[in-house]
Design an enzyme around this catalytic site. Structure first.
Site, PDB file in Angstrom:
ATOM      1  N   SER A  46     -48.877 -25.579 -30.775  1.00 58.46           N
ATOM      2  CA  SER A  46     -47.660 -25.821 -29.999  1.00 58.46           C
ATOM      3  C   SER A  46     -47.835 -25.391 -28.552  1.00 58.46           C
ATOM      4  O   SER A  46     -47.080 -25.823 -27.674  1.00 58.46           O
ATOM      5  CB  SER A  46     -46.479 -25.065 -30.623  1.00 58.46           C
ATOM      6  OG  SER A  46     -46.805 -23.694 -30.819  1.00 58.46           O
ATOM      7  N   ASP A  84     -54.069 -21.899 -35.468  1.00 60.32           N
ATOM      8  CA  ASP A  84     -54.124 -23.323 -35.782  1.00 60.32           C
ATOM      9  C   ASP A  84     -55.512 -23.893 -35.538  1.00 60.32           C
ATOM     10  O   ASP A  84     -56.168 -23.558 -34.542  1.00 60.32           O
ATOM     11  CB  ASP A  84     -53.140 -24.095 -34.898  1.00 60.32           C
ATOM     12  CG  ASP A  84     -51.816 -24.349 -35.583  1.00 60.32           C
ATOM     13  OD1 ASP A  84     -51.789 -24.401 -36.830  1.00 60.32           O
ATOM     14  OD2 ASP A  84     -50.805 -24.500 -34.875  1.00 60.32           O
ATOM     15  N   LYS A 112     -54.930 -22.203 -39.986  1.00 62.62           N
ATOM     16  CA  LYS A 112     -53.908 -23.113 -40.509  1.00 62.62           C
ATOM     17  C   LYS A 112     -54.322 -24.557 -40.281  1.00 62.62           C
ATOM     18  O   LYS A 112     -54.723 -24.923 -39.179  1.00 62.62           O
ATOM     19  CB  LYS A 112     -52.544 -22.850 -39.860  1.00 62.62           C
ATOM     20  CG  LYS A 112     -51.422 -23.746 -40.415  1.00 62.62           C
ATOM     21  CD  LYS A 112     -50.051 -23.293 -39.965  1.00 62.62           C
ATOM     22  CE  LYS A 112     -49.760 -23.689 -38.541  1.00 62.62           C
ATOM     23  NZ  LYS A 112     -49.720 -25.169 -38.331  1.00 62.62           N
ATOM     24  N   GLU A 114     -53.229 -28.759 -41.107  1.00 62.63           N
ATOM     25  CA  GLU A 114     -52.153 -29.680 -41.454  1.00 62.63           C
ATOM     26  C   GLU A 114     -52.679 -30.781 -42.367  1.00 62.63           C
ATOM     27  O   GLU A 114     -53.674 -31.430 -42.046  1.00 62.63           O
ATOM     28  CB  GLU A 114     -51.564 -30.312 -40.191  1.00 62.63           C
ATOM     29  CG  GLU A 114     -50.940 -29.309 -39.229  1.00 62.63           C
ATOM     30  CD  GLU A 114     -50.353 -29.986 -37.995  1.00 62.63           C
ATOM     31  OE1 GLU A 114     -50.314 -31.236 -37.962  1.00 62.63           O
ATOM     32  OE2 GLU A 114     -49.933 -29.269 -37.071  1.00 62.63           O
ATOM     33  N   GLU A 181     -42.424 -27.629 -42.848  1.00 64.91           N
ATOM     34  CA  GLU A 181     -41.686 -27.951 -41.625  1.00 64.91           C
ATOM     35  C   GLU A 181     -40.797 -29.181 -41.783  1.00 64.91           C
ATOM     36  O   GLU A 181     -41.256 -30.239 -42.221  1.00 64.91           O
ATOM     37  CB  GLU A 181     -42.662 -28.164 -40.465  1.00 64.91           C
ATOM     38  CG  GLU A 181     -41.988 -28.499 -39.142  1.00 64.91           C
ATOM     39  CD  GLU A 181     -42.920 -28.417 -37.948  1.00 64.91           C
ATOM     40  OE1 GLU A 181     -42.462 -28.741 -36.831  1.00 64.91           O
ATOM     41  OE2 GLU A 181     -44.096 -28.043 -38.116  1.00 64.91           O
TER      42      GLU A 181
END
Length: 264
Positions: A46, A84, A112, A114, A181
């Site tokens: 982010s 991330d 992390k 995704e 999320e």
């Protein structure tokens, strides 16, 4: 004080003790967050939007995450730090391990990623090589071009069932934590109850084990783009330290997120 570990998070889940986490990008804020009781922080991609000014997370590189992980670790040496893995840094096993190793050397306790069940072999490979993994399901920002924008995920029965199957597959492969999320509250509850690992929600209601917010959203400094699930804790308090403490307390007490911050 001892370092916070994944064992603490597992214990908190068993005790049904909710916990707050937050994104952090530098030493000053990570120190402040830790001093106000937040023990888990995410060096999120982010930062591409909040720090670098991009319109998505896609331009972020491993070098960026390494730099900010080092900063956060210096500020909060006892925190559990998640980092991330940026877009297209886990396309092959060799690339994945190399990139993850860089983040661990920079001070991350966990990486992390995704993605759903297709990531299970990658999660298993990293776990076998002593790299702890946090999964990320629901609205995964690196897939924004596939989703056609930032949209709520898992609203149909088939999509909800697939997301639950993905979560179970990631856990079975060795994931020790899951970020969920922008999904309906009912689905978040199903996933949280089905998994033995802790689930951290963002835009998933107050039914998950923990919550995470982008620090800029929690402090109300994202301008007109503040998402529905966010709350400006600084507006309530007028002081950053008090705002962070208030965020942590409201999560622990189940006050935040409220109905107005949730999706159905």
């Amino acid at each position: 004080m001892k370092p916070t570990t994944i064992s603490h998070l597992r214990q908190w889940k068993q005790e049904q003790r909710k916990f707050a986490t937050i994104t952090a990008y530098d030493a000053s804020f990570s120190r402040l967050f830790f001093e106000q009781g937040i023990r888990v922080m995410l060096v999120g991609d982010s930062l591409g939007m909040t720090v670098q000014g991009h319109d998505s997370t896609l331009p972020v590189t491993t070098h960026d995450i390494v730099y900010h992980t080092q900063c956060v670790r210096r500020g909060a040496p006892l925190a559990l730090v998640l980092s991330d893995m940026p877009f297209m840094t886990y396309a092959t096993p060799e690339q994945t391990f190399s990139q993850a190793a860089e983040l661990m050397r920079a001070g991350a306790n966990m990486v992390k990623l995704e993605g759903g069940s297709w990531l299970a072999p990658t999660v298993k490979m990293l776990t076998e090589r002593a790299v702890p993994v946090c999964g990320h399901l629901g609205l995964t920002p690196q897939s924004v071009n596939i989703f056609g924008g930032y949209k709520i995920q898992g609203r149909s029965e088939s999509d909800a069932n697939q997301l639950l199957a993905d979560a179970l597959a990631l856990e079975e492969a060795g994931a020790q934590l899951l970020v969920l999320e922008c999904v309906p509250v009912a689905l978040a509850k199903r996933v949280t109850e089905a998994l033995s690992i802790p689930v951290i929600g963002i835009g998933a209601g107050n039914v998950t084990d923990g919550q995470i917010l982008v620090m800029h959203d929690a402090l109300g400094i994202t301008g007109d783009s503040t998402p529905k699930f966010a709350k400006n804790f600084l507006a309530q308090s007028g002081d950053i330290r008090t705002a962070v403490r208030l965020y942590s307390q409201e999560v622990e007490q189940g006050i935040y997120p409220a109905e107005e911050h949730s999706f159905h």
